[in-house]
Design a protein around this motif. Structure first.
Motif, short mmCIF file in Angstrom:
data_model
loop_
_atom_site.label_atom_id
_atom_site.label_comp_id
_atom_site.label_asym_id
_atom_site.label_seq_id
_atom_site.Cartn_x
_atom_site.Cartn_y
_atom_site.Cartn_z
N TYR A 311 31.51 25.75 65.82
CA TYR A 311 32.45 25.86 66.94
C TYR A 311 32.38 24.63 67.85
O TYR A 311 33.40 24.02 68.16
N ALA A 312 31.15 24.27 68.26
CA ALA A 312 31.00 23.12 69.17
C ALA A 312 31.52 21.84 68.50
O ALA A 312 32.22 21.04 69.12
N GLY A 313 31.19 21.67 67.21
CA GLY A 313 31.65 20.48 66.48
C GLY A 313 33.16 20.46 66.40
O GLY A 313 33.79 19.41 66.59
N CYS A 314 33.76 21.61 66.15
CA CYS A 314 35.22 21.69 66.03
C CYS A 314 35.89 21.24 67.33
O CYS A 314 36.85 20.48 67.31
N GLN A 315 35.36 21.70 68.47
CA GLN A 315 35.95 21.32 69.76
C GLN A 315 35.89 19.81 69.95
O GLN A 315 36.84 19.18 70.41
N ARG A 316 34.78 19.22 69.59
CA ARG A 316 34.61 17.77 69.78
C ARG A 316 35.47 16.98 68.79
O ARG A 316 36.03 15.94 69.13
N LEU A 317 35.56 17.47 67.56
CA LEU A 317 36.39 16.80 66.55
C LEU A 317 37.87 16.87 66.95
O LEU A 317 38.61 15.89 66.83
N LEU A 318 38.28 18.03 67.49
CA LEU A 318 39.67 18.17 67.93
C LEU A 318 39.98 17.20 69.08
O LEU A 318 41.10 16.75 69.24
N ALA A 319 38.94 16.90 69.87
CA ALA A 319 39.11 15.95 70.99
C ALA A 319 39.07 14.50 70.48
O ALA A 319 39.14 13.57 71.28
N GLY A 320 38.92 14.33 69.18
CA GLY A 320 38.99 12.98 68.59
C GLY A 320 37.65 12.30 68.39
O GLY A 320 37.59 11.14 67.99
N GLU A 321 36.57 13.03 68.66
CA GLU A 321 35.26 12.40 68.52
C GLU A 321 34.89 12.19 67.05
O GLU A 321 35.11 13.06 66.22
N ARG A 322 34.35 11.02 66.73
CA ARG A 322 33.90 10.71 65.36
C ARG A 322 32.58 9.96 65.47
O ARG A 322 32.27 9.38 66.49
N GLU A 323 31.80 9.94 64.37
CA GLU A 323 30.58 9.13 64.40
C GLU A 323 30.53 8.24 63.18
O GLU A 323 31.22 8.49 62.18
N THR A 324 29.70 7.20 63.28
CA THR A 324 29.60 6.27 62.16
C THR A 324 28.62 6.82 61.13
O THR A 324 27.69 7.55 61.47
N LEU A 325 28.84 6.42 59.89
CA LEU A 325 27.97 6.85 58.80
C LEU A 325 26.55 6.36 59.08
O LEU A 325 26.36 5.24 59.55
N GLY A 326 25.57 7.17 58.80
CA GLY A 326 24.18 6.75 58.99
C GLY A 326 23.65 7.06 60.37
O GLY A 326 22.61 6.53 60.77
N SER A 327 24.33 7.92 61.13
CA SER A 327 23.81 8.31 62.45
C SER A 327 22.49 9.03 62.29
O SER A 327 22.31 9.82 61.37
N LYS A 328 21.58 8.73 63.21
CA LYS A 328 20.23 9.31 63.09
C LYS A 328 20.11 10.59 63.91
O LYS A 328 20.65 10.68 64.99
N PRO A 329 19.33 11.54 63.40
CA PRO A 329 19.04 12.72 64.23
C PRO A 329 18.20 12.33 65.44
O PRO A 329 17.50 11.33 65.42
N ARG A 330 18.28 13.14 66.50
CA ARG A 330 17.57 12.83 67.74
C ARG A 330 16.69 14.00 68.14
O ARG A 330 17.16 14.93 68.80
N PRO A 331 15.40 13.96 67.75
CA PRO A 331 14.49 15.08 68.07
C PRO A 331 14.40 15.36 69.56
O PRO A 331 14.22 16.51 69.98
N ARG A 332 14.51 14.29 70.39
CA ARG A 332 14.58 14.48 71.84
C ARG A 332 15.94 13.98 72.26
O ARG A 332 16.30 12.84 71.93
N TRP A 333 16.65 14.79 72.98
CA TRP A 333 18.02 14.42 73.31
C TRP A 333 18.46 15.23 74.52
O TRP A 333 18.75 16.41 74.40
N PRO A 334 18.49 14.60 75.71
CA PRO A 334 18.98 15.35 76.88
C PRO A 334 20.45 15.67 76.71
O PRO A 334 21.19 14.87 76.13
N MET A 335 20.88 16.85 77.16
CA MET A 335 22.28 17.24 76.92
C MET A 335 23.22 16.49 77.87
O MET A 335 22.98 16.39 79.02
#
Ligand code: KG4
Ligand code: ZN
Length: 335
Positions: A311-335
């Protein structure tokens, strides 16, 4: 837009398919709690290994449940953090590899944003703006939410998260991991009023929390009433009740303050601890008294799941958000 959601940040492999036009199409979950219970908590290495085994079969299961071919999927959302790095890597590698080979976008989602938006999957979703109380095993935060991605932190725990306090207190009483649901169940048989636990930081202004003192208080109470390292069953139930009431009261007091301070009427609770019945009842009564309303997800979407990520991903994708291939996971990530 049909989005496949992949959640692997901790000890649950959650997969779901969300359609922006038709809502949730399918979801599946494998919980590793039984495996970790033996060790009294999550063993990161075992968690990662298990996600590897579960993730693809669960994706197949979700597609079969929805009666769809993989060509129907328009994008993949996965939990990019925060969480256990090895566990996150399983989800992010799977999502990025599948998205690359299927020629569709992948997008990393913040785990706590997933929790925060989970109540949106219910029949009567909250309208923006609202105050959200995020209470999970890793986080206790009060957030003002004006829209997707518009989050203002109002307060947070300075030490343990509420769920973590439940888990640690449970361990002191010899209860299995995860401790929240076990304490909640025993508290039902507990007598109120026998023990009086503190309500930390409620006598000071502000919206921050602290739960580590409650943990120490629990440890001392258990020690005081134990014989040969164990309390009798009724005493244990009474301690569970007192502990749960103290956490709930503390959260209710701070939420009331947050609603009064922001002038907002809608309160959303999300994260594993929001499955707690006493907490829901306490917050509901408080919100009604202020002329407001409380919103939460169904119990299985309070704890970790793939639907909230889809659901959260869908909302962001609909808003046009995209990421580049090879994005790294972030074990610590402030919201
Ligand atoms: O959101 P979640 O599944 O995972 C994290 O993102 O941390 O939350 C798990 C936490 C655990 O600490 C668990 O003990 C707690 O949520 N929890 C509960 C209840 N159900 C789960 N705590 C209190 N009462 C419950 N009914
Ligand atoms: Zn979570």
């Amino acid at each position: 837009m049909k989005v496949l959601g992949i959640e692997t940040s901790c000890d649950e492999t959650g997969i779901a398919l969300y359609d922006s036009d038709h809502g949730l199409l399918a979801d599946a979950l494998f919980s590793q709690t039984e495996m970790h219970a033996e060790y009294g908590g999550v063993v990161p290495e075992l968690a990662s290994r298990d996600h590897v085994q579960r993730v693809l079969p669960l994706i197949q299961q979700v597609l079969a449940q929805a009666g769809l071919e993989r060509s129907a999927i328009d994008a993949i959302a996965y939990t990019a953090g925060p969480g256990l790095i090895g566990a996150l890597m399983v989800g992010s590698c799977t999502a990025q590899a599948l998205a690359y080979s299927w020629g569709i976008p992948a997008l990393g989602v913040h785990h706590m944003e997933g929790h925060l938006l989970a109540p949106m999957l219910e029949e009567n979703p909250p309208a923006f703006p609202f105050v959200a109380l995020l209470v999970s095993g890793g986080h206790t935060q009060l957030v003002e939410v004006d829209g997707i991605g518009c989050y203002r932190l109002l307060g947070e725990s300075l030490d343990d998260a509420a769920g973590e306090a439940f888990d640690k207190a449970a361990k002191m009483m010899g209860l299995d991991y995860p401790g929240g649901p076990r304490i909640a169940a025993l508290a039902q048989q507990g007598q109120g009023g026998r023990f009086k636990f503190p309500r930390p930081m409620t006598d000071r202004p502000g919206l921050d929390f602290s739960f580590s003192g409650l943990k120490t208080f629990t440890l001392n109470t258990v020690a005081e009433h134990s014989r040969d390292g164990q309390c009798d069953p009724q005493t244990r139930a009474d301690i569970c009740r007192a502990f749960e009431e103290a956490v709930v009261d503390t959260l209710v007091i701070k939420c009331r303050r947050a609603l009064q301070q922001t002038g907002l009427k809608r309160l959303v609770i999300a994260g594993g601890v929001s499955a707690n019945r006493r907490l829901r009842e306490g917050l509901d009564a408080m919100a009604r008294k202020l002329g407001g309303e409380l919103f939460y997800a169904r119990p299985e979407f309070c704890t970790d799941n793939g639907a909230m990520i889809a659901y959260a991903g869908c909302q962001r994708l609909l808003a046009g958000e995209r990421e580049t291939l090879g994005s790294k996971p972030r074990p610590r990530w402030p919201m």
